[in-house]
Design an enzyme around this catalytic site. Structure first.
Site, PDB file in Angstrom:
ATOM      1  N   GLU A   1     -33.060  13.402  32.114  1.00 59.13           N
ATOM      2  CA  GLU A   1     -33.959  13.879  33.178  1.00 59.13           C
ATOM      3  C   GLU A   1     -33.255  14.924  34.045  1.00 59.13           C
ATOM      4  O   GLU A   1     -33.845  15.940  34.434  1.00 59.13           O
ATOM      5  CB  GLU A   1     -34.451  12.713  34.048  1.00 59.13           C
ATOM      6  CG  GLU A   1     -35.462  13.203  35.084  1.00 59.13           C
ATOM      7  CD  GLU A   1     -35.908  12.131  36.059  1.00 59.13           C
ATOM      8  OE1 GLU A   1     -35.992  10.952  35.676  1.00 59.13           O
ATOM      9  OE2 GLU A   1     -36.179  12.489  37.226  1.00 59.13           O
TER      10      GLU A   1
ATOM     11  N   CYS B   1     -43.097  12.767  31.842  1.00 52.60           N
ATOM     12  CA  CYS B   1     -43.908  12.022  32.816  1.00 52.60           C
ATOM     13  C   CYS B   1     -44.403  12.978  33.899  1.00 52.60           C
ATOM     14  O   CYS B   1     -43.625  13.794  34.415  1.00 52.60           O
ATOM     15  CB  CYS B   1     -43.067  10.916  33.451  1.00 52.60           C
ATOM     16  SG  CYS B   1     -43.963  10.074  34.770  1.00 52.60           S
TER      17      CYS B   1
ATOM     18  N   HIS C   1     -27.687  12.698  32.301  1.00 51.57           N
ATOM     19  CA  HIS C   1     -28.942  12.005  31.991  1.00 51.57           C
ATOM     20  C   HIS C   1     -29.979  13.058  31.584  1.00 51.57           C
ATOM     21  O   HIS C   1     -30.064  14.119  32.199  1.00 51.57           O
ATOM     22  CB  HIS C   1     -29.422  11.201  33.205  1.00 51.57           C
ATOM     23  CG  HIS C   1     -30.599  10.320  32.878  1.00 51.57           C
ATOM     24  ND1 HIS C   1     -31.885  10.798  32.848  1.00 51.57           N
ATOM     25  CD2 HIS C   1     -30.669   9.015  32.531  1.00 51.57           C
ATOM     26  CE1 HIS C   1     -32.708   9.803  32.517  1.00 51.57           C
ATOM     27  NE2 HIS C   1     -31.984   8.709  32.311  1.00 51.57           N
TER      28      HIS C   1
ATOM     29  N   SER D   1     -30.778   3.231  29.961  1.00 51.25           N
ATOM     30  CA  SER D   1     -31.962   3.334  30.816  1.00 51.25           C
ATOM     31  C   SER D   1     -31.527   3.329  32.280  1.00 51.25           C
ATOM     32  O   SER D   1     -31.039   2.323  32.793  1.00 51.25           O
ATOM     33  CB  SER D   1     -32.906   2.158  30.531  1.00 51.25           C
ATOM     34  OG  SER D   1     -33.778   1.969  31.612  1.00 51.25           O
TER      35      SER D   1
HETATM   36  S1  SF4 Z   1     -39.909   5.597  35.623  1.00 48.00           S
HETATM   37 FE1  SF4 Z   1     -39.942   7.707  34.851  1.00 48.00          FE
HETATM   38  S2  SF4 Z   1     -41.561   7.657  33.315  1.00 48.00           S
HETATM   39 FE2  SF4 Z   1     -41.873   5.863  34.602  1.00 48.00          FE
HETATM   40  S3  SF4 Z   1     -43.346   6.529  36.198  1.00 48.00           S
HETATM   41 FE3  SF4 Z   1     -41.255   6.781  36.979  1.00 48.00          FE
HETATM   42  S4  SF4 Z   1     -40.818   8.926  36.545  1.00 48.00           S
HETATM   43 FE4  SF4 Z   1     -42.501   8.356  35.233  1.00 48.00          FE
END
Ligand code: SF4
Length: 316
Positions: free
Chosen positions: A131, A101, A129, A228
């Site tokens: 990320e 992202c 995680h 998630s």
């Molecule tokens: S939740 Fe994650 S994938 Fe969705 S906009 Fe936010 S940073 Fe980007």
């Protein structure tokens, strides 16, 4: 038989964010461009329904790059990857598309900028995680100290307390993170950081909507996967706002109807990786059992969209 009355409060915004939408599009467009199979390193987004439907279209999900054949394209998930991963793909001369992202990439860039200026980083995030692993993996080992809680802040031993900066995971609880940032600033007054945190618009907006609904309902369901991060935070936010029964459900068949007995008001939201189809399914399951009155609680409107990488665009 008459059905009992129930008011269903639907959060807005809920569900897919721009980063998830883009990541799914990237996999679909890659299958269209190169044919199946397309390899995807890690679940593209944390949702079983999404992963299964992409698998049906020809995506193969793997955990590590060396599980992919060198002659097939590979996609990196929306959560981001350590720098070593694209470097290894290049070394193996593989075609790869990075579905990280753009809001996660922004944090990677921030970390690199501070590192170039000689600052050691403190990352507020959840250990393990993807990320967090991806963001920490932008810098050499030891350059990013991970903290999850206020207690962790007291424990870290930076190289030089005067030369520090912080970054955060994008899907944290806004309120909990504020406390950790305050603790960091109290212990390390010189610490540099983003103006707010790096928590993204989608995480913030979904938490705000839950805060608006929580006081109105006896129960709140968050549609999302157990891995998630942003979905789990929504459950925590609902509980901390006083909602006694807040539960994560993957889809309608996971609802514990006995726990909802006697309840007349329920909130429903969905994490950023949960498709709207699953929300419809949950609403229908309530309609089967109750005489439902729908109320939408809208706290923000979103119009964020991200382009897919050039490699996949027709105009490229
Ligand atoms: S939740 Fe994650 S994938 Fe969705 S906009 Fe936010 S940073 Fe980007």
């Amino acid at each position: 038989m008459t059905k009992p009355p129930l008011t269903l409060y639907l959060a807005a915004p809920r569900g897919f964010c721009a980063g998830v939408d883009r990541a799914i599009k990237i996999v679909e467009m890659a299958i269209e461009k190169w044919g199946a199979p397309i390899y995807v390193r890690h679940e593209i987004v944390h949702n079983k329904f999404v992963v299964d439907s992409l698998r049906d279209k020809g995506a193969v999900f793997v955990e590590e790059l060396d599980e992919c054949p060198v002659d097939r394209p590979v996609i990196f998930s929306a959560h981001g990857v350590p720098k070593a991963v694209p470097a290894a793909a290049e070394q193996r001369e593989m075609i790869y598309v990075d579905a990280t992202c753009p809001l996660v990439s922004k944090v990677h860039i921030e970390a690199e900028r501070h590192h170039k200026n000689g600052l050691q980083m403190v990352m507020i995030g959840h250990a393990g995680h993807p990320e967090t692993i991806g963001t920490m993996g932008q810098l050499p080992d030891g350059e990013v100290l991970l903290v999850e809680t206020v207690e962790d802040v007291a424990r870290i031993q930076p190289r030089d307390p005067e030369r520090l900066a912080f970054i955060t995971q994008t899907t944290l609880s806004v309120d909990d993170t504020r406390e950790v940032v305050t603790a960091l600033q109290a212990r390390f007054p010189a610490i540099a950081g983003p103006h707010k945190e790096d928590i993204c618009y989608a995480t913030t907006n979904r938490q705000e909507a839950v805060k608006a609904i929580a006081p109105k309902v006896e129960a709140l369901l968050v549609i999302g996967a157990p891995n998630s991060s942003n979905s789990r935070r929504l459950v925590e936010v609902a509980r901390s706002e006083g909602c006694r029964y807040a539960q994560l459900v993957g889809r309608a068949d996971e609802i514990d109807w006995r726990a909802l007995e006697g309840v007349a008001s329920v909130g429903v939201t969905a994490g950023a990786s949960a498709p709207e189809l699953l929300v419809d399914e949950v609403v229908d399951a309530f309609r089967d059992r109750y005489d439902v009155t729908m109320q939408t609680v809208e706290t923000a409107r979103e119009s964020v969209e991200f382009k897919v990488p050039r490699l996949l665009r027709e105009d490229a």
